[in-house]
Design a protein around this motif. Structure first.
Motif, short mmCIF file in Angstrom:
data_model
loop_
_atom_site.label_atom_id
_atom_site.label_comp_id
_atom_site.label_asym_id
_atom_site.label_seq_id
_atom_site.Cartn_x
_atom_site.Cartn_y
_atom_site.Cartn_z
N GLN A 1 0.83 -1.20 0.00
CA GLN A 1 0.00 0.00 0.00
C GLN A 1 0.87 1.26 0.00
N ALA A 2 1.94 1.22 0.78
CA ALA A 2 2.86 2.37 0.80
C ALA A 2 3.48 2.57 -0.57
N PHE A 3 3.84 1.47 -1.22
CA PHE A 3 4.43 1.53 -2.56
C PHE A 3 3.44 2.12 -3.55
N ASP A 4 2.20 1.65 -3.47
CA ASP A 4 1.18 2.13 -4.41
C ASP A 4 0.95 3.63 -4.24
N ASP A 5 0.91 4.08 -2.99
CA ASP A 5 0.71 5.51 -2.74
C ASP A 5 1.81 6.33 -3.41
N VAL A 6 3.03 5.89 -3.27
CA VAL A 6 4.15 6.65 -3.82
C VAL A 6 4.16 6.56 -5.34
N ARG B 1 -0.01 9.57 -5.78
CA ARG B 1 -0.97 10.12 -4.81
C ARG B 1 -0.28 10.59 -3.54
N GLY B 2 0.80 9.90 -3.16
CA GLY B 2 1.47 10.29 -1.92
C GLY B 2 2.97 10.30 -2.13
N ASP B 3 3.40 10.89 -3.26
CA ASP B 3 4.81 10.83 -3.60
C ASP B 3 5.59 12.01 -3.02
N THR B 4 5.86 11.96 -1.72
CA THR B 4 6.70 12.99 -1.10
C THR B 4 8.06 12.37 -0.81
N PRO B 5 9.10 13.22 -0.67
CA PRO B 5 10.42 12.66 -0.33
C PRO B 5 10.37 11.82 0.94
N GLU B 6 9.60 12.26 1.94
CA GLU B 6 9.52 11.50 3.19
C GLU B 6 8.86 10.15 2.96
N ALA B 7 7.75 10.16 2.20
CA ALA B 7 7.06 8.90 1.94
C ALA B 7 7.97 7.95 1.18
N ARG B 8 8.74 8.48 0.25
CA ARG B 8 9.68 7.65 -0.50
C ARG B 8 10.74 7.06 0.42
N GLU B 9 11.23 7.90 1.32
CA GLU B 9 12.27 7.42 2.20
C GLU B 9 11.72 6.33 3.13
N ASP B 10 10.52 6.56 3.64
CA ASP B 10 9.90 5.54 4.50
C ASP B 10 9.67 4.24 3.73
#
Lengths: 729, 729
Positions: A395-400, A404-413
């Protein structure tokens, strides 16, 4: 060869002292369900797994995609062949890829401007399921669409997408993903292939400067690839801008290598022999300027370099970010392969009988042996944890990736989570498959029973798409930097509190107050101790404390490095590498435990929650038990609880024994996925036939009598005769 | 993919409290030799291994036999082929067996009356060495001579020897050893094939009563075998005398199955595909009365049964005693395969460089990473222990099989030792080969680098010739019966002492006096603690106490079974199965440790003793550390020592780092045994070429400059300019 069990002799120890009270109390508290003969069934009135509901939960958000893919994976024409040459296997897998094209399997990954739904989660979910058909087919599909095509999509602009993606999708142009070199795998930053810009001809000159810079282990490179996405150091106007990616044609439509391209075949491998891995080298190969995939860096016709990301370091890591898809999908595929292995071994273990114990006329099924439960059930529990954790990762992968949720922080997480889970799940897969293969004895070694092939094909998962050790080190680095930046932002009072906390941890090592408190709370009641260790709070506190303290300890140990020369600092850090890896593993296990717990909480069916909570407890306690010395030495677990934990684990194993087949059923491993004869009823049939024969023998008057029985009978008659004689005297 | 090490960030933790004194003291006591850059070499004046002397010691009593076999194993025509079909591999291995015949490889096993030297130790030693050529060839040779022929020699009389052994030796009659059935492997006593005596025709009628009684997994059975030594229940005059062995022809000279014989091919396996494993079934197949191998049981023409051994149980186990040869030779072969794997992985790890750390222009070799040492060196130490223990086992085997020391007690000891060591060495082999393969990254997955093939071929070692779990259970049974008979023979006073001792053990759990004593003796001196843990006395006390206490605890736990019904007793025993296996493993590790220590003591060269003592300490402490929670909970190791042990282990790893290549050299793995390109200098060559290229680039004025360097330069110039501006103000 001497038959088990060994109890008979030992049971004659008659002069030993009484049992300790705690052991007696423990025995009294032993739950029902310990098998004495027949296959355990779930006791009436007890909670039982709702297989359908749990199966749905395991399939997660992209259940439809998985269902469709599971049907596909059951098709015989997609299955792994046995005893074929490397060449035959490769040809078959290429054909299978065309079947996947006909099915539009990878269409989901396409962004809207290429006519797709941009459904990255669904695409990866479907991909993962292919592992039970043939891992070679899966990984070759991964090379073609997950790496080669994805590199064009992720690193190119729209014009480049339209130029290259359709042929890549249709397999018109099979492609290689030419990143790894002989000399450098996981250390991508050190790649040595160069791409030098020639402003006069507006071309890139791709070149391999020495033997170690040959691209290696590339799927499709030995035979089928007609193009490659080549990672090379971009050099223009005398400046090396670091590694970028280039689209380079390498073979013509007849499969002949283009001028300047060399290729070598990697030959047979430990597994995945349906893929034509090979090497590529470039001797001053020229491609047009616009063959640089230019989303994160470009040159103008005159050779001026530009990039939307100023820092070369950040630019590099952004480009590599596309690699996370490989890690995410390996995490899921490894989990699915583990499910298949457990399905086979546990099904067999409930049918296969060996050695008599309780019942002299009927042997015991393997899964009723304590050691067999002990081999398989904790791995089953870890596989559940892994499945729930993978769903979070996906789910985290799909968001990035959907944007839809492609922020540097989300990518790093996302990258940290993938780096934590991929090594964990691939390790679990290899260990579990091996355990399953051994638990099936000689039958487990037969290729037709699938286990050996699974191990061979998944073996490389531990070192490709980021070597497991390197990935865990990446996790450790992230944990350390989070920890230190946390320290930097707290005020002086906070630092004071932190120091006090640390002092407390150290003090605990000498005055075991935590242990005493645990002992007091458990006093006189193993049952209470059992319940308290099974509480989610206890397990979470233990696993979270461990993850935190391990990072803290490494951070403290590394402090002196700040005042050292770079060489000494490096040596100092190296002396703590194993601790760093241990901290990363502790973190990963906490992530798994939490995901499992969250997964259970989301279930509506209460009975299923009850059973899965036992499974979760098995996972949690097993992980704590595996690192028990650490918990004892750090004062987090008292000696009394430490001694208790083993027997609690055993108790959980027996409690879960009746649920084993339900737990496997929820994996929804279907006929067609399972092709192992030992898990398809053949064993049961043979057992039934043998039992009928022995029954008939026992009923018959003409069947031979055992010499042993005759001798015992004679002995008894002699004794009786002596007795009669004695009485007569 | 983010490059290691992770230290840079962590080193900025500046607000953490001071290190604990013990950690500081530990650091001060750190020995020299921790690498900071170049490959560590043995410091001047330090002890260094005498490779020749240690190599001789490892080769043991049958060094000549091993040397000869090592030359043989280096011959290319005996090597494992890659990428061949199962059929091709089988044909090749059959040819290789004829080469072995020409070499008279197995002649040593023949007793004097068959013209041989009765050199069983030398024969097995030579056999073991073949594993590095092709394990398929080795195991097929083992089937032909170590099982089929050996069964005739061990179970037949002299007339039968003369009748069948010459053709078996010359491979005129390839044979199968038909013991295992689909339904029963390690539980030989439950075999179901029958051999019923027909006094009218003076024949045996061999029969397979149901599907599960088909003989299975038999080498040679699918294609090549013309005869088989068949294990079947001997039935005469209505009495079943239990399992005996019969010589049964199964194919004619054209390879056609004889009437009544059925055969099926097991097909492809996880490894060992050069062997034609298969199934056999018998439909009322008749063989003459004299085809019963009659050393331990015979029938007269009228059908009267006789045996030199009265008890059917003891008779059975005596007949099975011949199987111990297989276990002994697998122990040695597994150890040799482990040596080869370590040779490959450690050689590569001293040449392969990855990631820069201390030196910005030169990457570090893998073996200088702490985690890499940690992966490989404890396994190297265990392999040394295994080699020395195997030599003891082989000598015990030779004593018994040559007849020089063939007493029932010696046989029982031999069987227990084999049952303890075979599971240990085969487990170590699989784990080590896998670790080596992963430690070599992608290169480790290539078939040509041998590691994957070794794992595939040795995989079945864990479950054949006695399943590892079943063998360990046999060991546990023996330990328990020794323990209980010990108890039975001591007088009342002795029992009193025993009870007092037990009370003391239990008390220790609550009042940690042992720990306190350890803490006091170590006080203030990690160096002293390090030395004391490295003392042989400490390690032996720990390992011996563990082995003893674990058996005691199981015995005590099993006591209530004496008063239970058989069914309840069996269930009770089953609830302690995992503990029983743990006791057996603890025993095995003690045997290994003692053999290693004795092996060192027997060395004349003092320097070698010094280095190997470090290796032995690494083995001992690593084994203690792996079970540390148990030692802590049983009060055998204090918390302080428990905390110390990890750092002591790390220290030992670094101390041994400079000796790694010497330790490998002593294995005497020769060119021809090593065929892996990564261990034959190719890696070093590539590294040198790349280093020369980078050197030239650094020296050149026209080489491209890195964008990163330019940016840093620009930043510094800006800062300098600002400073100048500031100064000018």
């Amino acid at each position: 060869m001497i038959p088990t069990p060994a109890g008979a002799d030992a049971a004659t120890v008659e002069d030993a002292p009484e049992q300790t009270p705690s052991a007696a109390a423990r025995a009294a508290a032993e739950p029902a369900g310990t098998p004495t003969g027949p296959i355990p069934v779930v006791p009436d009135g007890s909670a039982r797994l709702d297989v359908e509901a749990v199966s749905r939960a395991l399939k997660g958000r992209w259940a439809d995609s998985r269902d469709e893919a599971r049907e596909r994976a059951a098709r015989p024409e997609l299955h792994k062949p046995y005893d074929v040459s490397v060449a035959e296997h490769r040809a078959r897998v290429l054909e299978q890829l065309h079947l996947l094209v006909a099915d539009e399997t990878s269409h989901k990954m396409l962004p809207e401007h290429l006519g797709g739904p941009n459904d990255n989660g669904g695409n990866v979910a479907a991909f993962e399921e292919l592992v039970v058909a043939d891992p070679s087919m899966q990984i070759k599909a991964g090379v073609q669409w997950g790496l080669f095509t994805a590199a064009i999509i992720q690193l190119g602009d729209e014009e480049q997408h339209h130029r290259w993606v359709p042929d890549a999708m249709s397999l018109q142009i099979p492609g290689a993903f030419a990143m790894t070199e002989i000399g450098h795998g996981s250390d991508v930053q050190s790649l040595a292939t160069t791409a030098t810009y020639d402003a006069d001809t507006e071309e890139w000159v791709i070149h391999t400067p020495f033997r170690a810079a040959w691209k290696d282990y590339l799927g499709n490179a030995a035979l089928h690839a007609r193009a490659a996405t080549v990672f090379a150091r971009l050099i223009t106007q005398g400046v090396d801008h670091g590694v970028h990616c280039f689209y380079v044609p390498i073979r013509d439509e007849n499969g002949e290598l283009l001028p300047g391209i060399s290729s070598e075949d990697d030959g047979p491998k430990g597994g995945l022999n349906g893929i034509d891995n090979g090497r590529l080298a470039f001797d001053q190969v020229r491609v047009p300027r616009t063959n640089l995939l230019n989303r994160y860096g470009d040159v103008a016709p005159d050779g001026t370099y530009s990039s939307p990301i100023e820092s070369p370091g950040r630019r590099f890591f952004t480009m590599l970010g596309t690699l996370v898809q490989g890690r995410v999908s390996l995490d899921g595929a490894a989990n699915r392969a583990t499910q298949l292995a457990l399905h086979i071994a546990i099904t067999y273990a409930t049918q296969r009988r060996q050695f008599t114990a309780a019942d002299p006329t009927r042997e015991m099924v393997l899964l009723d042996y304590q050691s067999h439960l002990h081999r398989l059930m904790p791995k089953l529990a870890a596989t559940y944890a892994g499945a729930f954790a993978h769903e979070q990762l996906l789910q985290a992968f799909d968001d990035v990736f959907s944007g839809r949720g492609d922020t540097p922080e989300a990518r790093e997480d996302l990258e940290t989570m993938a780096a934590a889970l991929k090594p964990t799940s691939t390790r679990l897969a290899l260990d579990t498959i091996q355990e399953c293969r051994e638990a099936c004895g000689g039958a487990g070694f037969m290729a037709e029973n699938q286990l050996v092939g699974l191990h061979q094909d998944l073996d490389v998962y531990a070192t490709f798409e980021g070597d497991n050790t390197v990935l865990l080190q990446l996790v450790a680095k992230r944990l350390l930097s989070d920890y230190t930046s946390e320290l930097k932002t707290i005020d002086r009072a906070g630092i004071g509190r932190f120091i006090a906390q640390r002092a407390e941890v150290l003090a605990r090592r000498h005055t075991p107050w935590t242990r005493l408190a645990q002992d007091l709370s458990d006093l006189g009641s193993p049952k209470r101790a059992f319940d308290s260790m099974r509480s989610a709070d206890f397990q979470e506190e233990m696993l979270a404390s461990r993850a935190r303290v391990k990072v803290e300890e490494v951070a403290l140990s590394l402090r002196p490095a700040a005042r050292m020369s770079p060489a000494d600092a490096a040596a100092h850090v190296n002396k703590h590498q194993v601790e760093m890896l241990a901290a990363a593993r502790a973190h990963a296990e906490l992530v798994l435990w939490r995901a499992f717990t969250a997964g259970i909480e989301a279930l509506e069916d209460e009975d299923s929650r009850t059973v899965l909570t036992d499974v979760r407890d098995l996972f949690g306690l097993d992980r704590i038990n595996a690192d028990l010395a650490w918990f004892l030495l750090n004062g987090l677990i008292s000696a009394q609880r430490g001694r208790q934990i083993t027997s609690d684990l055993r108790r959980l194993l027996w409690r879960l024994r009746p649920h084993a087949l339900d737990l496997i059923a929820a994996f929804d491993v279907r006929p067609g996925h399972v092709r192992a004869p030992i898990a398809l009823g053949g064993e049961q049939e043979r057992q039934d036939e043998a039992a009928a024969y022995h029954r008939a023998q026992r009923a018959s008057t003409s069947a031979p009598v055992s010499e042993k029985v005759l001798r015992e009978r004679a002995k008894k008659e002699k004794q009786a005769a002596r007795k009669r004689q004695g009485a007569g005297r």
